[in-house]
Design a protein around this motif. Structure first.
Motif, PDB file in Angstrom:
ATOM      1  N   TYR A  23     -13.074 -12.166   0.167  1.00 29.08           N
ATOM      2  CA  TYR A  23     -13.914 -11.022   0.510  1.00 29.08           C
ATOM      3  C   TYR A  23     -13.655  -9.831  -0.404  1.00 29.08           C
ATOM      4  CZ  TYR A  23     -15.149 -13.411   4.864  1.00 29.08           C
ATOM      5  OH  TYR A  23     -15.623 -14.318   5.799  1.00 29.08           O
ATOM      6  N   HIS A  24     -12.450  -9.734  -0.971  1.00 25.78           N
ATOM      7  CA  HIS A  24     -12.165  -8.608  -1.853  1.00 25.78           C
ATOM      8  C   HIS A  24     -12.943  -8.716  -3.163  1.00 25.78           C
ATOM      9  CE1 HIS A  24      -8.230  -8.617   0.534  1.00 25.78           C
ATOM     10  NE2 HIS A  24      -8.946  -7.609   0.951  1.00 25.78           N
ATOM     11  N   ALA A  25     -13.071  -9.935  -3.672  1.00 24.96           N
ATOM     12  CA  ALA A  25     -13.846 -10.156  -4.898  1.00 24.96           C
ATOM     13  C   ALA A  25     -15.282 -10.581  -4.595  1.00 24.96           C
ATOM     14  CB  ALA A  25     -13.178 -11.232  -5.757  1.00 24.96           C
ATOM     15  N   ASP A  26     -15.571 -10.867  -3.326  1.00 24.84           N
ATOM     16  CA  ASP A  26     -16.882 -11.345  -2.874  1.00 24.84           C
ATOM     17  C   ASP A  26     -17.340 -12.585  -3.638  1.00 24.84           C
ATOM     18  OD1 ASP A  26     -19.037 -11.256  -1.131  1.00 24.84           O
ATOM     19  OD2 ASP A  26     -20.297 -10.144  -2.535  1.00 24.84           O
ATOM     20  N   ASP A 397      -7.558  -5.929  -8.614  1.00 23.79           N
ATOM     21  CA  ASP A 397      -8.071  -5.695  -9.963  1.00 23.79           C
ATOM     22  C   ASP A 397      -9.470  -5.116  -9.822  1.00 23.79           C
ATOM     23  OD1 ASP A 397      -9.067  -5.758 -12.559  1.00 23.79           O
ATOM     24  OD2 ASP A 397      -8.010  -7.598 -13.072  1.00 23.79           O
ATOM     25  N   ILE A 398      -9.581  -3.793  -9.970  1.00 23.58           N
ATOM     26  CA  ILE A 398     -10.845  -3.091  -9.754  1.00 23.58           C
ATOM     27  C   ILE A 398     -11.230  -2.368 -11.043  1.00 23.58           C
ATOM     28  CG2 ILE A 398     -12.050  -1.358  -8.379  1.00 23.58           C
ATOM     29  CD1 ILE A 398      -9.921  -1.806  -6.196  1.00 23.58           C
ATOM     30  N   PRO A 399     -12.290  -2.807 -11.707  1.00 28.60           N
ATOM     31  CA  PRO A 399     -12.707  -2.145 -12.948  1.00 28.60           C
ATOM     32  C   PRO A 399     -13.377  -0.806 -12.653  1.00 28.60           C
ATOM     33  CG  PRO A 399     -14.265  -3.862 -12.368  1.00 28.60           C
ATOM     34  CD  PRO A 399     -13.148  -3.958 -11.363  1.00 28.60           C
ATOM     35  N   PRO A 400     -13.519   0.044 -13.657  1.00 30.05           N
ATOM     36  CA  PRO A 400     -14.239   1.309 -13.450  1.00 30.05           C
ATOM     37  C   PRO A 400     -15.656   1.043 -12.964  1.00 30.05           C
ATOM     38  CG  PRO A 400     -13.081   1.317 -15.554  1.00 30.05           C
ATOM     39  CD  PRO A 400     -13.005  -0.088 -15.033  1.00 30.05           C
ATOM     40  N   VAL A 408     -11.638  -0.855  -1.048  1.00 29.88           N
ATOM     41  CA  VAL A 408     -10.683  -0.115  -0.223  1.00 29.88           C
ATOM     42  C   VAL A 408      -9.783  -1.093   0.530  1.00 29.88           C
ATOM     43  CG1 VAL A 408     -10.419   1.563   1.634  1.00 29.88           C
ATOM     44  CG2 VAL A 408     -12.296   1.798   0.001  1.00 29.88           C
ATOM     45  N   ALA A 409     -10.380  -2.142   1.102  1.00 27.15           N
ATOM     46  CA  ALA A 409      -9.595  -3.141   1.818  1.00 27.15           C
ATOM     47  C   ALA A 409      -8.710  -3.938   0.870  1.00 27.15           C
ATOM     48  CB  ALA A 409     -10.523  -4.086   2.581  1.00 27.15           C
ATOM     49  N   ASP A 410      -9.139  -4.109  -0.348  1.00 27.47           N
ATOM     50  CA  ASP A 410      -8.325  -4.773  -1.364  1.00 27.47           C
ATOM     51  C   ASP A 410      -7.058  -3.959  -1.635  1.00 27.47           C
ATOM     52  OD1 ASP A 410      -7.335  -6.181  -3.518  1.00 27.47           O
ATOM     53  OD2 ASP A 410      -9.224  -6.238  -4.609  1.00 27.47           O
ATOM     54  N   ILE A 411      -7.208  -2.657  -1.735  1.00 30.35           N
ATOM     55  CA  ILE A 411      -6.060  -1.784  -1.965  1.00 30.35           C
ATOM     56  C   ILE A 411      -5.194  -1.686  -0.717  1.00 30.35           C
ATOM     57  CG2 ILE A 411      -5.376   0.612  -2.438  1.00 30.35           C
ATOM     58  CD1 ILE A 411      -7.968   0.823  -4.121  1.00 30.35           C
ATOM     59  N   TYR A 412      -5.846  -1.586   0.455  1.00 31.65           N
ATOM     60  CA  TYR A 412      -5.104  -1.390   1.713  1.00 31.65           C
ATOM     61  C   TYR A 412      -5.600  -2.398   2.750  1.00 31.65           C
ATOM     62  CZ  TYR A 412      -1.868   1.264   4.538  1.00 31.65           C
ATOM     63  OH  TYR A 412      -0.769   1.634   5.253  1.00 31.65           O
ATOM     64  N   ARG A 540      -6.757   2.954   6.102  1.00 30.72           N
ATOM     65  CA  ARG A 540      -7.863   2.523   5.247  1.00 30.72           C
ATOM     66  C   ARG A 540      -9.016   3.512   5.317  1.00 30.72           C
ATOM     67  NH1 ARG A 540      -8.295  -3.503   5.751  1.00 30.72           N
ATOM     68  NH2 ARG A 540      -9.293  -3.135   7.738  1.00 30.72           N
ATOM     69  N   ALA A 541      -9.268   4.072   6.503  1.00 34.69           N
ATOM     70  CA  ALA A 541     -10.327   5.075   6.624  1.00 34.69           C
ATOM     71  C   ALA A 541      -9.955   6.341   5.872  1.00 34.69           C
ATOM     72  CB  ALA A 541     -10.585   5.386   8.094  1.00 34.69           C
ATOM     73  N   VAL A 542      -8.676   6.717   5.923  1.00 34.22           N
ATOM     74  CA  VAL A 542      -8.202   7.880   5.162  1.00 34.22           C
ATOM     75  C   VAL A 542      -8.389   7.649   3.670  1.00 34.22           C
ATOM     76  CG1 VAL A 542      -6.094   9.116   4.505  1.00 34.22           C
ATOM     77  CG2 VAL A 542      -6.588   8.671   6.918  1.00 34.22           C
ATOM     78  N   LEU A 543      -8.079   6.440   3.213  1.00 39.19           N
ATOM     79  CA  LEU A 543      -8.258   6.116   1.802  1.00 39.19           C
ATOM     80  C   LEU A 543      -9.730   6.142   1.414  1.00 39.19           C
ATOM     81  CD1 LEU A 543      -7.129   5.175  -0.902  1.00 39.19           C
ATOM     82  CD2 LEU A 543      -7.143   2.830  -0.026  1.00 39.19           C
ATOM     83  N   ALA A 544     -10.601   5.596   2.270  1.00 38.54           N
ATOM     84  CA  ALA A 544     -12.034   5.600   1.972  1.00 38.54           C
ATOM     85  C   ALA A 544     -12.560   7.029   1.869  1.00 38.54           C
ATOM     86  CB  ALA A 544     -12.791   4.828   3.042  1.00 38.54           C
ATOM     87  N   ASP A 545     -12.154   7.895   2.797  1.00 37.09           N
ATOM     88  CA  ASP A 545     -12.594   9.296   2.750  1.00 37.09           C
ATOM     89  C   ASP A 545     -12.110   9.974   1.467  1.00 37.09           C
ATOM     90  OD1 ASP A 545     -13.742   8.938   5.221  1.00 37.09           O
ATOM     91  OD2 ASP A 545     -12.121   9.916   6.330  1.00 37.09           O
ATOM     92  N   PHE A 546     -10.877   9.688   1.091  1.00 41.07           N
ATOM     93  CA  PHE A 546     -10.306  10.290  -0.109  1.00 41.07           C
ATOM     94  C   PHE A 546     -11.071   9.861  -1.354  1.00 41.07           C
ATOM     95  CE2 PHE A 546      -7.180  10.383  -3.577  1.00 41.07           C
ATOM     96  CZ  PHE A 546      -6.683  11.669  -3.463  1.00 41.07           C
ATOM     97  N   LEU A 547     -11.379   8.573  -1.446  1.00 38.40           N
ATOM     98  CA  LEU A 547     -12.099   8.061  -2.612  1.00 38.40           C
ATOM     99  C   LEU A 547     -13.519   8.595  -2.667  1.00 38.40           C
ATOM    100  CD1 LEU A 547     -10.840   4.371  -2.582  1.00 38.40           C
ATOM    101  CD2 LEU A 547     -10.398   6.084  -4.343  1.00 38.40           C
TER     102      LEU A 547
END
Length: 607
Positions: A23-26, A397-400, A408-412, A540-547
């Motif tokens: 799911y992280h790479a779909d 591994d997340i490209p620009p 976000v879930a991949d990171i956290y 994860r929600a905190v990270l999503a808001d930050f991003l």
């Protein structure tokens, strides 16, 4: 005399992987997923009609499918329960991660199960029971020649008592855990008294050496060996540690946790995410008075690469799978840099900086205007997807470009919440000392020593931002994996905050997560009386808001740490794709060398 075979089929640590999907790479992922095992289950049942199918815990949480089910809440049958119902499971036990999305979701999920869920050592402290300690299953055994006899099979299960520590925020004091070995022994004895001819123990526990275990009040986390010796069960299903037993020869990723001499009872540990199916064949005979157990055979099976999604699993939760993919595809921001975790265990990493910055921002806002706002704010974070037992694909591994919820879930990947502690300078030093136990002890001039010790999980490499320090790897680690002091040694040198040496009596606010603050890993200062913020906001929600808000996700002055020069060469394994990012390791003079498991590349570094 009637002679027949009873076959036990077992899954463990599925972690909501109904399908072979990353799911992280779909994209599709081979070698995982309950759907792939379902074909093996069908074949095994055709071959031996006297079959029981059981699961050994950690089936509700761990993928986008499980996260999506937690978000939807009461309106659906949990997709993993739907899949397990469709395959006709006979019983399951609770793993520690059954609690990760909260007791409400757990109770709703198991209420929809067509099979009993048991646990002998986890009990509710409320008037609402959790699950039964054990269950008796009545079955008719046939010899295939027209003769048959009824048999009573007892099934019980255990989980690590550390569950109430790891999931303290979600459990909220409503569940207690007792030591696994005596609880299993008592449950097995009770099943015998109740008339069980045969007892199967679903043991959500592993078999590592004692020195590497987390303990709660001197009770070890992984207890396969004592369970095999003393529980009295006739067969044991193992799990939790994401290993394979009996060991296979299909790669170093599939190991048996060091149980080279074997256990004293027929047992299997069938991997994780649906990587293997456990099978135990028990030869039975009935002499006219009672059932007797004869020869046994235990093995793990790998799914075939050929068959597509299993029809019953697809029908049961295919729509939920598609919905989870759509949900994970929601855009939340943009990445200006390439974010990866290939070297996150050995060198300052932007992904860890990102998590630390997001936590700090949330705590800063939450404590604004309080007395705590006057104290320096630090933030602790660790890499989650960093290889290890997860294999060569277990990296971020997340490209620009666009950032979606799946990134976000991949990171956290864990449903932790943000917590803030009040800590001292002495706590900070010991926190870092606990984090760096993952490194080997080096001798000046040594050659080709693996830099990272295999038994240390990446999520315990929990460093603190805005600090500068050096790590002296000629010194032995100060702590063990439980946070127990081994010796007076110190690896952390020249520790400073914004250029000023940290004193023992200095006070800081430290942002961390609920898993850590509950005491997991034995890090300094993680006690209830030190908590100054616990607003149950998901990390994860905190990270999503930050991003979603950040133009650049982290400050350049964070995580300034380095190794004290030793003059030794070391080795480190990372994914094949990590070769593209070797410039990040320029300070360690990386060289590609020989070795590494399938999908990994080995590097020689100079420390």
């Amino acid at each position: 005399m009637l002679k027949a075979t009873l076959r036990l089929l077992a899954t463990t640590d599925l972690h909501a992987h109904a399908f072979g999907w990353d799911y992280h790479a779909d994209r599709p992922k081979a070698g995982v997923g309950l759907s792939g095992l379902a074909h093996l289950i069908d074949a095994a049942r055709r071959e031996c009609p006297n079959t029981l199918l059981v699961d050994n815990g950690d089936f509700l949480q761990g993928s986008a499918l499980g996260d999506w089910a937690a978000e939807v809440g009461e309106d659906i049958v949990h997709p993993m329960i739907s899949a397990m119902n469709a395959l006709g499971y006979d019983a399951a036990t609770l793993g520690n991660h059954e609690f990760s999305h909260g007791l409400g979701l757990l109770r709703r999920a198991i209420s929809d199960a067509d099979f009993p869920v048991v646990s002998a050592n986890l009990e509710s402290t409320t008037d609402t029971p959790l699950v039964a300690a054990s269950v008796l299953i009545e079955k008719v055994i046939s010899d295939g020649k027209g003769r048959s006899r009824p048999i009573t099979i007892g099934i019980t299960g255990i989980a690590p008592p550390q569950t109430t520590v790891w999931e303290a925020t979600q459990i909220d004091g409503q569940v207690t855990a007792s030591a696994a070995v005596p609880a299993a022994r008592q449950a097995v004895e009770a099943l015998r008294r109740a008339g069980a001819d045969l007892v199967v123990l679903l043991a959500h526990t592993g078999m590592q050496a004692d020195q590497g275990l987390m303990r709660v009040e001197a009770v070890p986390e992984n207890v396969a060996e004592p369970l095999a010796r003393t529980s009295g069960a006739d067969a044991i299903i193992l799990g939790h540690s994401h290993l394979v037993y009996p060991a296979t020869d299909t790669g170093t990723e599939r190991r048996d946790g060091g149980a080279s001499k074997g256990l004293e009872k027929p047992a299997v540990m069938p991997g994780f995410f649906g990587s293997h199916l456990g099978r135990i064949d028990l030869s039975l005979r009935h002499d006219g008075q009672r059932w007797q157990l004869g020869d046994t055979r235990a093995e793990v099976l790998l799914p075939d690469a050929g068959p597509g999604p299993h029809a019953r699993v697809q029908q049961a939760c295919g729509q939920a799978h598609a919905a989870a993919r759509r949900w994970y595809g929601e855009r939340i921001g943009k990445a200006t840099d390439h974010l990866h975790s290939y070297f996150s265990r050995i060198f300052p990493c932007d992904i860890v900086r990102l998590v630390a910055a997001a936590q700090a921002g949330h705590v800063r806002r939450a404590l604004g205007g309080t007395a705590w706002a006057e104290l320096p704010l630090l933030s602790a974070a660790a890499p989650f997807r960093a290889g290890g037992r997860g294999g060569a694909s277990h990296f971020t591994d997340i490209p620009p470009g666009d950032l979606n919820l799946r990134h976000v879930a991949d990171i956290y990947p864990f449903p932790n919440t943000v917590v803030a502690l009040i800590v001292t300078g002495a706590d900070i030093v010991d926190w870092l000392e606990r984090a760096v136990i993952q490194f080997a002890t080096l001798t000046p001039g040594g050659r080709e020593v693996p830099l990272v010790q295999e038994d240390c999980p990446s999520f315990d490499f929990d460093l603190i931002d805005k600090l500068s320090f050096r790590i002296d790897l000629t010194r032995p680690p100060r702590f063990d994996l439980n946070g127990e002091r081994l010796q007076e040694s110190r690896r952390i040198k020249e520790l400073s905050y914004l250029g000023q040496p940290i004193r023992r009596q200095d006070r800081f606010v430290l942002a961390t997560n609920s898993f850590r603050s509950a005491g997991s890993g034995g890090f300094a200062g993680c006690r209830p009386d030190r908590v100054i913020l616990d607003d149950r906001k998901l990390s994860r929600a905190v990270l999503a808001d930050f991003l979603a808000e950040a133009q650049r996700p982290f400050a350049e002055d964070t995580f300034r740490w380095a190794y004290e020069p030793v003059g030794s060469s070391v080795t480190f394994d990372s994914a094949e794709e990590s070769v593209r990012h070797l410039a990040d390791l320029a300070a360690l003079r990386p060289e590609v060398t020989q070795g590494g498991a399938a999908g990994f590349r080995r590097f020689r570094l100079w420390v």
